[in-house]
Structures are given as structure tokens and as C-alpha cells.
Design a protein around this motif. Structure first.
Motif, PDB file in Angstrom:
ATOM      1  N   ILE B  22     -50.249  -4.572 -21.562  1.00 51.82           N
ATOM      2  CA  ILE B  22     -50.133  -3.389 -20.696  1.00 51.82           C
ATOM      3  C   ILE B  22     -48.660  -3.044 -20.491  1.00 51.82           C
ATOM      4  CG2 ILE B  22     -50.497  -2.515 -18.355  1.00 51.82           C
ATOM      5  CD1 ILE B  22     -53.095  -4.025 -18.269  1.00 51.82           C
ATOM      6  N   GLY B  23     -47.840  -4.065 -20.262  1.00 51.25           N
ATOM      7  CA  GLY B  23     -46.397  -3.840 -20.130  1.00 51.25           C
ATOM      8  C   GLY B  23     -45.817  -3.198 -21.377  1.00 51.25           C
ATOM      9  N   ASN B  24     -46.228  -3.705 -22.561  1.00 54.06           N
ATOM     10  CA  ASN B  24     -45.761  -3.118 -23.824  1.00 54.06           C
ATOM     11  C   ASN B  24     -46.131  -1.642 -23.909  1.00 54.06           C
ATOM     12  OD1 ASN B  24     -44.752  -5.543 -24.721  1.00 54.06           O
ATOM     13  ND2 ASN B  24     -46.584  -6.072 -25.901  1.00 54.06           N
ATOM     14  N   PHE B 167     -45.084  19.434 -17.514  1.00 53.50           N
ATOM     15  CA  PHE B 167     -46.081  18.531 -16.924  1.00 53.50           C
ATOM     16  C   PHE B 167     -47.287  18.373 -17.829  1.00 53.50           C
ATOM     17  CE2 PHE B 167     -44.004  19.683 -12.769  1.00 53.50           C
ATOM     18  CZ  PHE B 167     -43.361  18.473 -12.679  1.00 53.50           C
ATOM     19  N   MET B 168     -47.687  19.475 -18.490  1.00 53.72           N
ATOM     20  CA  MET B 168     -48.803  19.368 -19.425  1.00 53.72           C
ATOM     21  C   MET B 168     -48.452  18.384 -20.548  1.00 53.72           C
ATOM     22  SD  MET B 168     -50.848  22.409 -21.315  1.00 53.72           S
ATOM     23  CE  MET B 168     -49.601  22.911 -22.485  1.00 53.72           C
ATOM     24  N   VAL B 169     -47.212  18.485 -21.049  1.00 52.68           N
ATOM     25  CA  VAL B 169     -46.777  17.584 -22.114  1.00 52.68           C
ATOM     26  C   VAL B 169     -46.782  16.141 -21.627  1.00 52.68           C
ATOM     27  CG1 VAL B 169     -44.805  16.950 -23.572  1.00 52.68           C
ATOM     28  CG2 VAL B 169     -45.451  19.349 -23.328  1.00 52.68           C
ATOM     29  N   VAL B 170     -46.317  15.918 -20.388  1.00 52.62           N
ATOM     30  CA  VAL B 170     -46.294  14.554 -19.842  1.00 52.62           C
ATOM     31  C   VAL B 170     -47.713  13.979 -19.790  1.00 52.62           C
ATOM     32  CG1 VAL B 170     -45.875  13.175 -17.771  1.00 52.62           C
ATOM     33  CG2 VAL B 170     -44.182  14.845 -18.519  1.00 52.62           C
ATOM     34  N   ILE B 171     -48.661  14.770 -19.260  1.00 49.78           N
ATOM     35  CA  ILE B 171     -50.033  14.264 -19.125  1.00 49.78           C
ATOM     36  C   ILE B 171     -50.646  14.006 -20.507  1.00 49.78           C
ATOM     37  CG2 ILE B 171     -52.348  14.808 -18.294  1.00 49.78           C
ATOM     38  CD1 ILE B 171     -50.843  14.658 -15.870  1.00 49.78           C
ATOM     39  N   LEU B 172     -50.480  14.969 -21.420  1.00 49.70           N
ATOM     40  CA  LEU B 172     -51.077  14.810 -22.751  1.00 49.70           C
ATOM     41  C   LEU B 172     -50.499  13.601 -23.471  1.00 49.70           C
ATOM     42  CD1 LEU B 172     -51.235  18.486 -24.099  1.00 49.70           C
ATOM     43  CD2 LEU B 172     -53.165  16.989 -23.556  1.00 49.70           C
ATOM     44  N   SER B 173     -49.168  13.422 -23.394  1.00 48.56           N
ATOM     45  CA  SER B 173     -48.621  12.297 -24.154  1.00 48.56           C
ATOM     46  C   SER B 173     -48.857  10.969 -23.432  1.00 48.56           C
ATOM     47  CB  SER B 173     -47.146  12.492 -24.520  1.00 48.56           C
ATOM     48  OG  SER B 173     -46.432  13.124 -23.517  1.00 48.56           O
ATOM     49  N   THR B 174     -49.101  11.000 -22.131  1.00 49.21           N
ATOM     50  CA  THR B 174     -49.488   9.763 -21.437  1.00 49.21           C
ATOM     51  C   THR B 174     -50.854   9.297 -21.939  1.00 49.21           C
ATOM     52  OG1 THR B 174     -48.300  10.466 -19.462  1.00 49.21           O
ATOM     53  CG2 THR B 174     -49.901   8.704 -19.198  1.00 49.21           C
ATOM     54  N   ILE B 175     -51.818  10.234 -21.958  1.00 49.23           N
ATOM     55  CA  ILE B 175     -53.159   9.861 -22.404  1.00 49.23           C
ATOM     56  C   ILE B 175     -53.123   9.419 -23.861  1.00 49.23           C
ATOM     57  CG2 ILE B 175     -55.472  10.777 -22.835  1.00 49.23           C
ATOM     58  CD1 ILE B 175     -55.020  12.567 -20.339  1.00 49.23           C
ATOM     59  N   GLY B 176     -52.351  10.164 -24.684  1.00 47.80           N
ATOM     60  CA  GLY B 176     -52.213   9.784 -26.096  1.00 47.80           C
ATOM     61  C   GLY B 176     -51.572   8.412 -26.244  1.00 47.80           C
ATOM     62  N   GLY B 177     -50.521   8.155 -25.443  1.00 45.51           N
ATOM     63  CA  GLY B 177     -49.785   6.899 -25.552  1.00 45.51           C
ATOM     64  C   GLY B 177     -50.617   5.692 -25.154  1.00 45.51           C
ATOM     65  N   PHE B 178     -51.516   5.869 -24.198  1.00 45.49           N
ATOM     66  CA  PHE B 178     -52.373   4.761 -23.777  1.00 45.49           C
ATOM     67  C   PHE B 178     -53.367   4.365 -24.869  1.00 45.49           C
ATOM     68  CE2 PHE B 178     -51.477   5.606 -19.118  1.00 45.49           C
ATOM     69  CZ  PHE B 178     -50.913   4.373 -18.918  1.00 45.49           C
ATOM     70  N   SER B 179     -53.570   5.242 -25.867  1.00 42.42           N
ATOM     71  CA  SER B 179     -54.503   4.876 -26.938  1.00 42.42           C
ATOM     72  C   SER B 179     -53.771   4.305 -28.150  1.00 42.42           C
ATOM     73  CB  SER B 179     -55.354   6.085 -27.328  1.00 42.42           C
ATOM     74  OG  SER B 179     -54.540   7.132 -27.747  1.00 42.42           O
ATOM     75  N   LEU B 180     -52.473   3.998 -27.977  1.00 39.63           N
ATOM     76  CA  LEU B 180     -51.690   3.406 -29.069  1.00 39.63           C
ATOM     77  C   LEU B 180     -52.423   2.220 -29.696  1.00 39.63           C
ATOM     78  CD1 LEU B 180     -48.814   3.349 -30.457  1.00 39.63           C
ATOM     79  CD2 LEU B 180     -48.248   1.597 -28.787  1.00 39.63           C
ATOM     80  N   VAL B 200     -54.803  -1.422 -26.252  1.00 35.41           N
ATOM     81  CA  VAL B 200     -55.988  -1.167 -27.078  1.00 35.41           C
ATOM     82  C   VAL B 200     -56.063  -2.175 -28.227  1.00 35.41           C
ATOM     83  CG1 VAL B 200     -57.155   0.496 -28.575  1.00 35.41           C
ATOM     84  CG2 VAL B 200     -56.070   1.274 -26.470  1.00 35.41           C
ATOM     85  N   LEU B 201     -54.912  -2.503 -28.817  1.00 39.77           N
ATOM     86  CA  LEU B 201     -54.909  -3.497 -29.892  1.00 39.77           C
ATOM     87  C   LEU B 201     -55.409  -4.844 -29.371  1.00 39.77           C
ATOM     88  CD1 LEU B 201     -54.237  -4.350 -32.768  1.00 39.77           C
ATOM     89  CD2 LEU B 201     -51.856  -4.633 -32.098  1.00 39.77           C
ATOM     90  N   TYR B 202     -54.993  -5.210 -28.148  1.00 42.93           N
ATOM     91  CA  TYR B 202     -55.427  -6.490 -27.585  1.00 42.93           C
ATOM     92  C   TYR B 202     -56.925  -6.498 -27.309  1.00 42.93           C
ATOM     93  CZ  TYR B 202     -55.484 -10.709 -24.801  1.00 42.93           C
ATOM     94  OH  TYR B 202     -55.766 -11.968 -24.332  1.00 42.93           O
TER      95      TYR B 202
END
Lengths: 272, 242
Positions: B22-24, B167-180, B200-202
Motif C-alpha cells: 500500500i505504501g508503494n 481536480f478531475m485529473v487528480v481523481i481519475l489518475s488516483t483511481i487509475g494509480g490504485f489499479s497499478l 493489486v500485485l500483492y
């Protein structure tokens, strides 16, 4: 000042554009260069060869994976367009009890991160006996909340009088959707079609989970396992050739329909 | 079905690797999102100057967006290679030392974040272009009359006006980033020293390498709650700001 601007802007833009395009060109050239020249930065190899491609064809069933990807992505796209427009129609043009509640439930499913449903969805596939079948790749994606919302939104802009007229002419509900609404909703259909096809073509996590039989693998999955497994035998050219095969269909479509791709993806803010 | 009570949760709270993952993922977001906004805004500003060939440039920036993450990752794995990678060849070519882009635990996640920015930035350039075109020209004309320079105009007019897009970009890339997932899966397998294991990998490894299906489901639920919490906090900030 104007002149100074254009003197500064064009080189800056060209360099930036090269940063985004050059790696792809390098990949393409490296895949047809002799193996010992691949490490070079140059774009002009001393000879051209298809040996990377023929070696790749010997190692992995890329042709079969291509067919699988086409079957899966097309089925999903067709399903999403058909079901999305049917549900979107019901939610925008039909009056019935609980309509808004259903709509809110559909929106709610969109806010759920997929990380929550991944494992339960896999367990359902196991219980259905769908592991290692096309069903597991296709069925979970056939109904998609975003497409329903977009169809609903678009159908709202189509006047009710058109639908009433069709009903008077004896059209049933399905005929209204596919004969009357579809021809009048081409922008929505193109947008939803492009983003759905692209997302399913590029999907890799779900296939990795539900498919283990190599003859059923989609292209991204096969190329991924080829790249991380030992079979590429650290031959760079072969790895890159498989990546080129995976990129090619979408890049070709993009070259022809660039405007539609950019508009579609910008309008939904979606990415792979 | 057998109920295991809260065993999975006890295990979760003692699972150091999960919290590291999660930290990563958060480290990835903290590097990726600001970088993405700066690069996208910079290029969108240039493209917004009514320049020739605008469509061609936009098309070039957008190319990585449509290509599979698998392709991009395989490609960048070569660029980042230690001995034969193009980046290190460039560095040694101009007399600098090699960098362990994917082999140094302190650098590997940054390398992945840079690659993800390269892949996605085209989409955000297009979103910013749409946002920039909503700023009324009169504002800039008035600023010109007052003698404002380019930077003043950018910080006093452009930035506040395109706040909603940011703000839209922040939210979209946050959700995208969490699915790394696929990037570390292919590039590093989560290494070196677990420095690039994303959440997600873990979860994937727990479920499909070790077949701890129930535990993986618990991790998924817990992680989803963290995602929701982060997005809700971001939304609170947005509402407070507007």
C-alpha cells in the motif's frame, strides 16, 4: 515576440513529440533488425530480417491468440452496445416503478473499486465451471454501467415524438431501439464501441486469472507470459516482435480514426 | 462454507508486506500525479497557442494512451535496461554513470511512475486543452492591458479557471494509480526488495500464486476501503476549495 514564440515552440514541441513516438519506431525497427544490432540506438539496421517474427511464431501460438482476442473483444463490444442501449432506453424513455432506484444501483456499481469484486468474481467463475472457457472472458463484461449511463443520456436528447410515431406505425420496443434510436445515435455508438473494444483488447489482469490453457489465451496475456516467462530466452527481438503484434491492430485503427479515438476517450476520461 | 471469524483480519494487520505494498502504491501516486499534471499542463499550454500541425502533435502525444500497457512495459523495460538499455547508453555516451532504473530499490518505483506518466499524459493533455478553451479571451486581453507577463497570466488567470479540470485529473489518475498491476508484474515482479510490489500485485499473488483465496478477498476489501477513503478526502478538499 510572435516570431520568438514560434522559434521556441516548434523545436520544443517536435522534441516532445519525438519522446512519445521514437520508442515505438525503435521497437518496430528493432523487431526486424538482426539480433546483435538491437541494442543500438540507431534506426537504420544493416539488414532487415523477419527472423524474430518466425522464431516467435515457433514459440507461441500468436495467431490463435489474435483470433481469441478478436472473438472476445468483438463479442464484448456487440454485447455492450446491445444491452447498454436496451437498458439505457428503459431508463430514459419508459415509465415504470423503481426506475430511478435501478439507475442509482447501476451508478453505485461504478463507484466500487474492482479490487473488491476481483476474487468473488473469480470464485463465481469457478462455481460455474467457466475457468478456461470463452464464457469467463466475455460474460462478466457484457453489461457495463458506463455504457448504460451514456446511452441513457444520449436517448434523452432524442424527442419522444419520434418514438410515439414509430409506435403508431406498429414498431415494438426492440424495433424502436434498433431501427429508430440506433441510426439516430451514431456518435454515442461510435464512442462506446471504441472505448469498449479498446478496453477489452488491452485487458490483461482478468485473462491472467481465468485462463490457463494456452490455446484460449488472448494476445495481451500470451505476450505478458511470454515476456515474464523464460521462453523468450532473453532474445530481445523476439520479445519486441510479440509486442509489435499486440500493438499493431489498435495502432492501425488509431491511424485511420484518430479523431474518433481522441474524442471518445476525452469524453469519458477513461483510460486503460 | 466455513467461517473463519476475524482470522483473516488479524493476519492482515500483521502482514508487513501488504502495508508495504500500500505504501508503494501511495509513493507511486505521489510521484505520478503531480508529474502528470505538470507535463500535461505544460504541453497543453503550448498546443493551445494556435500553432500549425496541432492535430499531428496531439496525435503523437496520444499514441501511448491507446497502446496496451503490456506493450509499453516491454518497451520501457528495454529503455531502462542496466547494461544495454537506451537510457544508460545515452548517459554513458555523454560521460555520466549508469543508473539502476529498475534494479535500485530507491529508484525503481520512480521509474515506473515516469513510464506511467509517459503512457497516460496524452489523455490529460486533451482534457486540459478542453479546459483551457473555456477560459474567456477577455481575461487575457485585460491582463495584457495591465502589462501582466506570461507567468502572471498563467498563475492568476489560467490556473484558477481550470481548477475543475485539475481536480478531475487528480481523481481519475488516483483511481487509475490504485489499479497499478501489469507494469510491476512484467518489469520487476515486485522487486528489488519488494520496492515495487503494488497492492493489486500483492493481492493477485496471494490469490493466484499461493491460492489464499479468502485472504486475498479480505485484502481486496480492505484496500478498496482505503481507495474510497482517499477519494472521499480528495473530494472534500475540492468542495472546500470551490
Amino acid at each position: 515576440m510572435k516570431k520568438l514564440k514560434s522559434i521556441l515552440f516548434y523545436p520544443a514541441l517536435t522534441i516532445s513529440a519525438l519522446i512519445f513516438v521514437y520508442p515505438f519506431i525503435w521497437m518496430l525497427v528493432a523487431s526486424i533488425a538482426p539480433e546483435n544490432e538491437i541494442g543500438n540506438l540507431t534506426l537504420v539496421p544493416s539488414a532487415l530480417t523477419l527472423s524474430s517474427y518466425s522464431q516467435m511464431l515457433d514459440k507461441i501460438p500468436i495467431g490463435g491468440a489474435f483470433v481469441n482476442s478478436i472473438i472476445v473483444a468483438s463479442s464484448i463490444t456487440i454485447g455492450v452496445l446491445i444491452f447498454g442501449s436496451m437498458i439505457g432506453y428503459a431508463l430514459s424513455k419508459l415509465e415504470f416503478k423503481g426506475r430511478d432506484l435501478i439507475f442509482y444501483v447501476i451508478i453505485f456499481t461504478m463507484t466500487l473499486p474492482f479490487q473488491i469484486t476481483l476474487i468473488p468474481q473469480y470464485i463465481i467463475m469457478v462455481k460455474f465451471g467457466w475457468i478456461d472457457t470463452y464464457w469467463a472472458l466475455i460474460v462478466p463484461y457484457l453489461i457495463n454501467a458506463l455504457s448504460i449511463i451514456m446511452f441513457r443520456q444520449y436517448f434523452k436528447s432524442i424527442p419522444d415524438s419520434l418514438i410515439d410515431a414509430a409506435r403508431l406505425d406498429g414498431c415494438n420496443e426492440l424495433q424502436i431501439i434498433f431501427r429508430i434510436l440506433w441510426p439516430n445515435s451514431m456518435p454515442a455508438i461510435i464512442t462506446i464501441g471504441i472505448i469498449t473494444f479498446m478496453a477489452s483488447w488491452n485487458e490483461v489482469l482478468w485473462p491472467l486469472i481465468v485462463i490457463r490453457d494456452e490455446s484460449l489465451m488472448t494476445m495481451p496475456q500470451l505476450v505478458t507470459l511470454f515476456a515474464v516467462g523464460g521462453r523468450a530466452e532473453s532474445q530481445l527481438g523476439v520479445k519486441l516482435a510479440s509486442a509489435v503484434m499486440l500493438a499493431l491492430p489498435i495502432v492501425l485503427a488509431y491511424l485511420f480514426f484518430q479523431k474518433y479515438f481522441i474524442q471518445s476517450m476525452a469524453s469519458t476520461g477513461i483510460k486503460e | 462454507m466455513e467461517y473463519t471469524g476475524l482470522n483473516n483480519y488479524v493476519r492482515l494487520f500483521n502482514d508487513i508486506t501488504f502495508f508495504k505494498s500500500i505504501g508503494n502504491t501511495l509513493i507511486f501516486l505521489v510521484i505520478h500525479i503531480p508529474l502528470q499534471i505538470i507535463v500535461a499542463l505544460f504541453l497543453a499550454e503550448i498546443l493551445n497557442q494556435k500553432i500549425k500541425l496541432m492535430g499531428a502533435f496531439r496525435g503523437a502525444f496520444f499514441l501511448p494512451v491507446i497502446v496496451s500497457g503490456v506493450v509499453v512495459t516491454i518497451l520501457w523495460q528495454q529503455l531502462y535496461g542496466y547494461d544495454t538499455g537506451l537510457l544508460n547508453r545515452l548517459l554513458t555516451g555523454i560521460g555520466l554513470g549508469k543508473i539502476g532504473w529498475l534494479t535500485d530499490p530507491n529508484i525503481a518505483m520512480t521509474s515506473i511512475a515516469v513510464m506511467a506518466t509517459w503512457k497516460n499524459v496524452g489523455l490529460y493533455i486533451v482534457l486540459f486543452l478542453v479546459g483551457l478553451q473555456t477560459v474567456p479571451v477577455q481575461y487575457y486581453e485585460a491582463a495584457d492591458l495591465e502589462g501582466a507577463n506570461h507567468w502572471q497570466k498563467f498563475f492568476k488567470i489560467t490556473l484558477p479557471m481550470i481548477n475543475p479540470t485539475i481536480f478531475m485529473v487528480v481523481i481519475l489518475s488516483t483511481i487509475g494509480g490504485f489499479s497499478l498491476f501489469i507494469e510491476p508484474y512484467i518489469m520487476t515482479g515486485g522487486g528489488p526488495l519488494n520496492s515495487t510490489v503494488s497492492a493489486v500485485l500483492y493481492i493477485y499473488k496471494q490469490g493466484f500464486f499461493y491460492y489464499h483465496m479468502g485472504y486475498a478477498a479480505t485484502l481486496g476489501l480492505f484496500f478498496a476501503l482505503i481507495i474510497l477513503a482517499v477519494v472521499v478526502i480528495q473530494k472534500k478538499f475540492i468542495e472546500k476549495d470551490n
